[in-house]
Write a protein that holds these residues in place. Structure first.
Motif, mmCIF file in Angstrom:
data_model
loop_
_atom_site.group_PDB
_atom_site.id
_atom_site.type_symbol
_atom_site.label_atom_id
_atom_site.label_comp_id
_atom_site.label_asym_id
_atom_site.label_seq_id
_atom_site.Cartn_x
_atom_site.Cartn_y
_atom_site.Cartn_z
ATOM 1 N N SER A 55 -22.198 13.478 -17.970
ATOM 2 C CA SER A 55 -23.477 13.124 -17.371
ATOM 3 C C SER A 55 -24.016 14.348 -16.647
ATOM 4 N N MET A 56 -25.285 14.270 -16.321
ATOM 5 C CA MET A 56 -25.929 15.343 -15.570
ATOM 6 C C MET A 56 -26.620 14.725 -14.361
ATOM 7 N N ALA A 57 -26.477 15.375 -13.218
ATOM 8 C CA ALA A 57 -27.071 14.873 -11.983
ATOM 9 C C ALA A 57 -28.086 15.887 -11.464
ATOM 10 N N TYR A 58 -29.175 15.380 -10.892
ATOM 11 C CA TYR A 58 -30.204 16.229 -10.287
ATOM 12 C C TYR A 58 -30.433 15.732 -8.867
ATOM 13 N N ASN A 59 -29.911 16.489 -7.893
ATOM 14 C CA ASN A 59 -30.074 16.151 -6.483
ATOM 15 C C ASN A 59 -29.761 14.673 -6.249
ATOM 16 N N GLY A 74 -16.418 4.937 -4.777
ATOM 17 C CA GLY A 74 -17.524 5.017 -3.834
ATOM 18 C C GLY A 74 -18.225 6.365 -3.816
ATOM 19 N N ARG A 75 -17.484 7.401 -4.107
ATOM 20 C CA ARG A 75 -18.099 8.727 -4.235
ATOM 21 C C ARG A 75 -17.452 9.390 -5.437
ATOM 22 N N GLN A 76 -17.898 8.975 -6.616
ATOM 23 C CA GLN A 76 -17.377 9.547 -7.851
ATOM 24 C C GLN A 76 -17.722 11.030 -7.914
ATOM 25 N N ALA A 77 -18.876 11.375 -7.329
ATOM 26 C CA ALA A 77 -19.305 12.770 -7.246
ATOM 27 C C ALA A 77 -20.393 12.865 -6.179
ATOM 28 N N TYR A 78 -20.759 14.102 -5.854
ATOM 29 C CA TYR A 78 -21.852 14.347 -4.907
ATOM 30 C C TYR A 78 -22.524 15.647 -5.304
ATOM 31 N N THR A 79 -23.861 15.647 -5.273
ATOM 32 C CA THR A 79 -24.599 16.891 -5.458
ATOM 33 C C THR A 79 -25.935 16.818 -4.740
ATOM 34 N N ASN A 80 -26.290 17.913 -4.072
ATOM 35 C CA ASN A 80 -27.615 18.022 -3.485
ATOM 36 C C ASN A 80 -28.367 19.205 -4.097
ATOM 37 N N ALA A 81 -27.900 19.660 -5.258
ATOM 38 C CA ALA A 81 -28.521 20.796 -5.942
ATOM 39 C C ALA A 81 -29.863 20.390 -6.545
ATOM 40 N N ASN A 82 -30.868 21.247 -6.393
ATOM 41 C CA ASN A 82 -32.170 21.022 -7.015
ATOM 42 C C ASN A 82 -32.182 21.616 -8.407
ATOM 43 N N ASP A 83 -31.154 21.308 -9.143
ATOM 44 C CA ASP A 83 -30.999 21.743 -10.529
ATOM 45 C C ASP A 83 -30.005 20.781 -11.168
ATOM 46 N N TRP A 84 -29.944 20.782 -12.499
ATOM 47 C CA TRP A 84 -29.013 19.897 -13.206
ATOM 48 C C TRP A 84 -27.583 20.384 -13.017
ATOM 49 N N VAL A 85 -26.693 19.463 -12.651
ATOM 50 C CA VAL A 85 -25.284 19.759 -12.431
ATOM 51 C C VAL A 85 -24.465 18.819 -13.321
ATOM 52 N N GLY A 86 -23.538 19.399 -14.081
ATOM 53 C CA GLY A 86 -22.679 18.584 -14.935
ATOM 54 C C GLY A 86 -21.765 17.689 -14.121
ATOM 55 N N CYS A 141 -23.627 2.165 -11.958
ATOM 56 C CA CYS A 141 -23.737 3.393 -11.168
ATOM 57 C C CYS A 141 -24.884 3.242 -10.178
ATOM 58 N N LYS A 142 -24.783 3.950 -9.054
ATOM 59 C CA LYS A 142 -25.896 4.053 -8.115
ATOM 60 C C LYS A 142 -25.870 5.445 -7.490
ATOM 61 N N VAL A 143 -27.010 5.877 -6.983
ATOM 62 C CA VAL A 143 -27.115 7.188 -6.339
ATOM 63 C C VAL A 143 -27.814 7.027 -4.990
ATOM 64 N N SER A 144 -27.548 7.964 -4.091
ATOM 65 C CA SER A 144 -28.246 7.932 -2.802
ATOM 66 C C SER A 144 -29.427 8.899 -2.795
ATOM 67 N N GLY A 145 -29.541 9.718 -3.833
ATOM 68 C CA GLY A 145 -30.611 10.701 -3.887
ATOM 69 C C GLY A 145 -31.518 10.501 -5.082
ATOM 70 N N ASN A 146 -31.739 11.580 -5.846
ATOM 71 C CA ASN A 146 -32.713 11.564 -6.930
ATOM 72 C C ASN A 146 -32.229 10.813 -8.160
ATOM 73 N N GLN A 147 -31.371 11.436 -9.006
ATOM 74 C CA GLN A 147 -30.975 10.737 -10.233
ATOM 75 C C GLN A 147 -29.733 11.330 -10.881
ATOM 76 N N ILE A 148 -29.139 10.496 -11.739
ATOM 77 C CA ILE A 148 -28.080 10.920 -12.638
ATOM 78 C C ILE A 148 -28.457 10.410 -14.019
#
Length: 130
Positions: free
Chosen positions: A41-45, A64-76, A99-106
């Motif tokens: 998957s790819m996550a964006y912020n 509960g926290r499978q991953a975390y990213t606050n990058a303003n770019d796509w992260v694998g 799945c759920k996110v606290s920020g932008n999207q996955i």
């Protein structure tokens, strides 16, 4: 085994289905079911990325926290969900993933930049004699 080549965008702080569900009918109530779901998957912020496994309508495992990213770019974000379940049933069971996110999207099951750029998600259900 089930495979899915459908990409799913999750941009909600509520659990959202990411597809790749699979069914199994255990042959004995004492048997266990090994549930595995893998993809890229790819996550964006996305902030906190949480995932869970659901048996029929019951939550059985949460990351509960499978991953975390606050990058303003796509992260694998490779996804591997695994759980050894004891359903105590001989009826057909559906295992699904959310799945759920606290920020932008996955973008689950995606190589990024849109859900048409997909990987192949694999869900494996293995009955283990109890």
């Amino acid at each position: 085994q089930a495979t899915s080549t459908t990409g799913v965008t999750v941009s909600s702080s509520s659990y959202t289905s990411i597809g790749a569900s699979a069914d199994i009918t255990p042959s004995s109530t004492s048997n266990k079911v090994l549930v595995i779901n893998c993809t890229g998957s790819m996550a964006y912020n996305a902030g906190d990325i949480a995932m869970r496994i659901v048996r029929d309508s019951t939550e059985i495992m949460v990351q509960g926290r499978q991953a975390y990213t606050n990058a303003n770019d796509w992260v694998g974000n490779p996804v591997t969900l695994m759980y050894l379940d004891s359903p105590s049933s001989t009826s057909s069971i559906t295992y699904s993933f959310e799945c759920k996110v606290s920020g932008n999207q996955i973008e689950y099951n995606s190589t990024g930049g849109g859900t048409t750029n997909v990987n192949s998600a694999v869900t494996l259900l293995m009955e283990i004699e109890g």
